[in-house]
Design a protein around this motif. Sequence first.
Motif, PDB file in Angstrom:
ATOM      1  N   LYS A   1      -3.187  -8.594  -2.275  1.00 48.26           N
ATOM      2  CA  LYS A   1      -4.903  -8.004  -2.559  1.00 48.26           C
ATOM      3  C   LYS A   1      -4.625  -6.386  -1.345  1.00 48.26           C
ATOM      4  CE  LYS A   1      -7.343 -12.142  -0.806  1.00 48.26           C
ATOM      5  NZ  LYS A   1      -8.168 -12.810   0.464  1.00 48.26           N
ATOM      6  N   THR A   2      -3.682  -6.043  -0.989  1.00 48.72           N
ATOM      7  CA  THR A   2      -3.396  -4.920  -1.033  1.00 48.72           C
ATOM      8  C   THR A   2      -3.227  -4.174  -1.431  1.00 48.72           C
ATOM      9  OG1 THR A   2      -3.043  -6.248   1.158  1.00 48.72           O
ATOM     10  CG2 THR A   2      -2.794  -3.377   0.980  1.00 48.72           C
ATOM     11  N   ILE A   3      -2.803  -3.856  -2.652  1.00 49.81           N
ATOM     12  CA  ILE A   3      -2.068  -3.520  -4.601  1.00 49.81           C
ATOM     13  C   ILE A   3      -3.099  -3.788  -5.138  1.00 49.81           C
ATOM     14  CG2 ILE A   3      -0.784  -3.685  -5.584  1.00 49.81           C
ATOM     15  CD1 ILE A   3       1.513  -4.653  -4.398  1.00 49.81           C
ATOM     16  N   ASP A   4      -3.837  -4.601  -5.080  1.00 53.84           N
ATOM     17  CA  ASP A   4      -5.164  -4.426  -5.891  1.00 53.84           C
ATOM     18  C   ASP A   4      -6.111  -3.045  -4.992  1.00 53.84           C
ATOM     19  OD1 ASP A   4      -4.184  -6.211  -7.987  1.00 53.84           O
ATOM     20  OD2 ASP A   4      -5.558  -8.245  -6.933  1.00 53.84           O
ATOM     21  N   GLU A   5      -6.500  -3.876  -4.233  1.00 54.85           N
ATOM     22  CA  GLU A   5      -7.372  -1.852  -3.002  1.00 54.85           C
ATOM     23  C   GLU A   5      -6.508  -0.912  -3.311  1.00 54.85           C
ATOM     24  OE1 GLU A   5      -9.210  -1.209   1.524  1.00 54.85           O
ATOM     25  OE2 GLU A   5      -8.328  -3.489   0.909  1.00 54.85           O
ATOM     26  N   MET A   6      -5.793  -1.123  -3.115  1.00 56.71           N
ATOM     27  CA  MET A   6      -5.170   0.632  -3.614  1.00 56.71           C
ATOM     28  C   MET A   6      -5.428   0.579  -4.846  1.00 56.71           C
ATOM     29  SD  MET A   6      -3.824   2.612  -0.837  1.00 56.71           S
ATOM     30  CE  MET A   6      -2.592   3.448  -1.246  1.00 56.71           C
ATOM     31  N   LEU A   7      -4.519  -0.392  -6.015  1.00 61.62           N
ATOM     32  CA  LEU A   7      -5.308   0.247  -7.083  1.00 61.62           C
ATOM     33  C   LEU A   7      -6.452   0.220  -7.912  1.00 61.62           C
ATOM     34  CD1 LEU A   7      -3.030   0.172  -9.807  1.00 61.62           C
ATOM     35  CD2 LEU A   7      -3.454  -1.707 -10.291  1.00 61.62           C
TER      36      LEU A   7
ATOM     37  N   ALA B   1       2.618  -1.170  -9.301  1.00 68.72           N
ATOM     38  CA  ALA B   1       1.670  -3.052  -8.596  1.00 68.72           C
ATOM     39  C   ALA B   1       2.803  -4.495  -9.695  1.00 68.72           C
ATOM     40  CB  ALA B   1       0.034  -2.265  -9.117  1.00 68.72           C
ATOM     41  N   ARG B   2       2.402  -4.120 -10.979  1.00 66.51           N
ATOM     42  CA  ARG B   2       3.328  -5.245 -11.295  1.00 66.51           C
ATOM     43  C   ARG B   2       4.753  -5.623 -10.802  1.00 66.51           C
ATOM     44  NH1 ARG B   2       1.241  -2.999 -16.283  1.00 66.51           N
ATOM     45  NH2 ARG B   2       3.789  -2.568 -16.963  1.00 66.51           N
ATOM     46  N   LEU B   3       5.436  -5.061 -10.648  1.00 66.76           N
ATOM     47  CA  LEU B   3       6.181  -4.892  -9.568  1.00 66.76           C
ATOM     48  C   LEU B   3       6.852  -5.593  -8.282  1.00 66.76           C
ATOM     49  CD1 LEU B   3       9.918  -4.495  -9.307  1.00 66.76           C
ATOM     50  CD2 LEU B   3       9.471  -1.902  -8.707  1.00 66.76           C
ATOM     51  N   LEU B   4       5.706  -5.134  -7.566  1.00 68.63           N
ATOM     52  CA  LEU B   4       5.829  -5.655  -6.064  1.00 68.63           C
ATOM     53  C   LEU B   4       5.123  -6.488  -6.084  1.00 68.63           C
ATOM     54  CD1 LEU B   4       4.704  -2.028  -5.407  1.00 68.63           C
ATOM     55  CD2 LEU B   4       6.391  -2.886  -4.719  1.00 68.63           C
ATOM     56  N   LYS B   5       4.103  -7.069  -7.227  1.00 66.91           N
ATOM     57  CA  LYS B   5       3.532  -8.644  -6.687  1.00 66.91           C
ATOM     58  C   LYS B   5       4.481  -9.252  -7.387  1.00 66.91           C
ATOM     59  CE  LYS B   5      -1.264  -7.720  -7.529  1.00 66.91           C
ATOM     60  NZ  LYS B   5      -2.715  -7.416  -8.643  1.00 66.91           N
ATOM     61  N   SER B   6       5.467  -9.594  -7.651  1.00 64.22           N
ATOM     62  CA  SER B   6       6.497 -10.523  -8.317  1.00 64.22           C
ATOM     63  C   SER B   6       7.282 -10.563  -7.354  1.00 64.22           C
ATOM     64  CB  SER B   6       7.070  -9.233  -9.713  1.00 64.22           C
ATOM     65  OG  SER B   6       8.141  -9.028  -8.807  1.00 64.22           O
TER      66      SER B   6
ATOM     67  N   ALA C   1       0.665  -0.740  -0.062  1.00 65.39           N
ATOM     68  CA  ALA C   1       0.159   0.204  -0.282  1.00 65.39           C
ATOM     69  C   ALA C   1       0.736   1.098  -0.027  1.00 65.39           C
ATOM     70  CB  ALA C   1      -1.116   0.214   1.442  1.00 65.39           C
ATOM     71  N   TRP C   2       1.632   1.274   0.561  1.00 67.50           N
ATOM     72  CA  TRP C   2       2.925   2.444   0.936  1.00 67.50           C
ATOM     73  C   TRP C   2       3.603   2.353  -0.305  1.00 67.50           C
ATOM     74  CZ3 TRP C   2       3.368   6.221   3.771  1.00 67.50           C
ATOM     75  CH2 TRP C   2       2.876   5.834   5.302  1.00 67.50           C
TER      76      TRP C   2
ATOM     77  N   LEU D   1      -5.001   4.589   1.640  1.00 63.92           N
ATOM     78  CA  LEU D   1      -3.517   4.227   2.338  1.00 63.92           C
ATOM     79  C   LEU D   1      -4.291   3.912   4.033  1.00 63.92           C
ATOM     80  CD1 LEU D   1      -1.352   3.292   2.908  1.00 63.92           C
ATOM     81  CD2 LEU D   1      -0.247   5.624   2.416  1.00 63.92           C
ATOM     82  N   ILE D   2      -4.650   5.274   4.465  1.00 66.49           N
ATOM     83  CA  ILE D   2      -4.760   5.246   5.830  1.00 66.49           C
ATOM     84  C   ILE D   2      -5.572   4.393   6.202  1.00 66.49           C
ATOM     85  CG2 ILE D   2      -5.651   7.059   7.667  1.00 66.49           C
ATOM     86  CD1 ILE D   2      -4.543   9.590   6.298  1.00 66.49           C
ATOM     87  N   GLU D   3      -6.921   4.310   5.076  1.00 64.25           N
ATOM     88  CA  GLU D   3      -8.174   3.533   5.761  1.00 64.25           C
ATOM     89  C   GLU D   3      -7.246   2.443   5.952  1.00 64.25           C
ATOM     90  OE1 GLU D   3     -11.503   0.733   3.094  1.00 64.25           O
ATOM     91  OE2 GLU D   3     -10.921   3.065   2.644  1.00 64.25           O
ATOM     92  N   ILE D   4      -6.462   1.191   5.093  1.00 63.20           N
ATOM     93  CA  ILE D   4      -5.718   0.134   5.081  1.00 63.20           C
ATOM     94  C   ILE D   4      -4.343   0.234   6.269  1.00 63.20           C
ATOM     95  CG2 ILE D   4      -3.806  -1.194   3.761  1.00 63.20           C
ATOM     96  CD1 ILE D   4      -5.375  -0.474   1.310  1.00 63.20           C
ATOM     97  N   LEU D   5      -4.170   1.104   6.275  1.00 58.74           N
ATOM     98  CA  LEU D   5      -3.419   1.332   7.671  1.00 58.74           C
ATOM     99  C   LEU D   5      -4.840   0.727   8.916  1.00 58.74           C
ATOM    100  CD1 LEU D   5      -0.718   4.038   6.911  1.00 58.74           C
ATOM    101  CD2 LEU D   5      -0.737   1.539   6.955  1.00 58.74           C
ATOM    102  N   GLU D   6      -5.031   1.355   9.089  1.00 56.30           N
ATOM    103  CA  GLU D   6      -5.832   1.615  10.447  1.00 56.30           C
ATOM    104  C   GLU D   6      -6.912   0.122  10.351  1.00 56.30           C
ATOM    105  OE1 GLU D   6      -8.547   5.147   9.532  1.00 56.30           O
ATOM    106  OE2 GLU D   6      -7.807   6.314  11.091  1.00 56.30           O
ATOM    107  N   ARG D   7      -6.955   0.034   9.670  1.00 58.29           N
ATOM    108  CA  ARG D   7      -8.057  -1.910   9.958  1.00 58.29           C
ATOM    109  C   ARG D   7      -7.077  -2.756   9.856  1.00 58.29           C
ATOM    110  NH1 ARG D   7      -9.878  -2.922   3.684  1.00 58.29           N
ATOM    111  NH2 ARG D   7      -7.509  -3.544   3.677  1.00 58.29           N
TER     112      ARG D   7
END
Length: 355
Positions: free
Chosen positions: A106-112, A91-96, A70-71, A130-136
Amino acid sequence: MSKLEQFVQNLKDQQLLLPIWFEKGALKLINQKELPHKEEILTIKKVENLAEAIRNMTIRGSGAIGIAGAWGLYLAALNSGGTREEMQRAARLLKSTRPTAVNLMKTIDEMLSGVNGVEKMPIDRMEAKLIEILERQLQFEHSLGSYGANLIDDGETVLTHCHSGALAGSGYGGRALSVIRKAYEQGKNIRVIACETRPYLQGARITAYELQKFGIPVTLITDNMSGYCMSKGMVQKVVVGSDRVAANGDLANKIGTYMHALAAKEHNIPFYTATSSHTIDFSIQGGAGIEVEFRDAQEVTSLNAQRLAPMGVEALYPSFDITPNGYLSGIITEKGVITQPYAINLQTLNRRVAH
């Protein structure tokens, strides 16, 4: 101070062990490869550098690399002005980097998801997501910790494997250590046996480090000692983390987990995994469908660049193994403890999360 900066400061005020955060226009992360002897903080300004940090385990743990994803998307948005093309490339780079880690995907897909149909993603919308994901994620750790702590009785010794703690999560206790930390904070007199976790030694280097910081008594053992300890009545519960849980409850976790589960089953010791609902992959029906990441065999033949085995000896390093659901006493989540039949009860959990 921006809303994001205020949010990060609030996290720091809670005395959390943050694995990654944002400061002065760049990402900061603790170099977990240097722990426990050196608390080195790295500065990350490019997504490529973050991807390498995830790949080489400078930052590790399912929760931590999930929020790192997410960051990373937020950093890509800042550096590109939020262009869809650059976000998708990032996103592709981070997922690899870590193919077994479903939480990262899943987190990358949510941000994307916010850039679908637009050429540029407003930075403030990325910041809000991003804040929503971190809080959750942080709330997940407190909630699953509370549910799991109810399974730990006063005076018990809990065995854990690898590192599923604060630095592997959002800063409180990650997965397994959220359970242990909550039980300890409830005033229960507990002890922990931490397996060292060869070949990367996450248990010796990081789990023991965190438990010391929390003030929780810990004894370190080598991975091949767990069966002996269980046979002598030294262990009352086993709690591990998870990198992926299939729809039927099969567990993918750090290599060695299956071995501990077998020993626990033989000695009638409850064996639990602590995970967020985000780590349950309903697209995979069973453990056979989970891709197991193979890492460089040199991590087995060497330690800290010091050769252990004779030159020319081949080695194998599957980073994870699969524990069949029949060995699990329960799956601890932020929504409660899921028990058999997992294929039915996990689907019930999925519907609850969706609504």
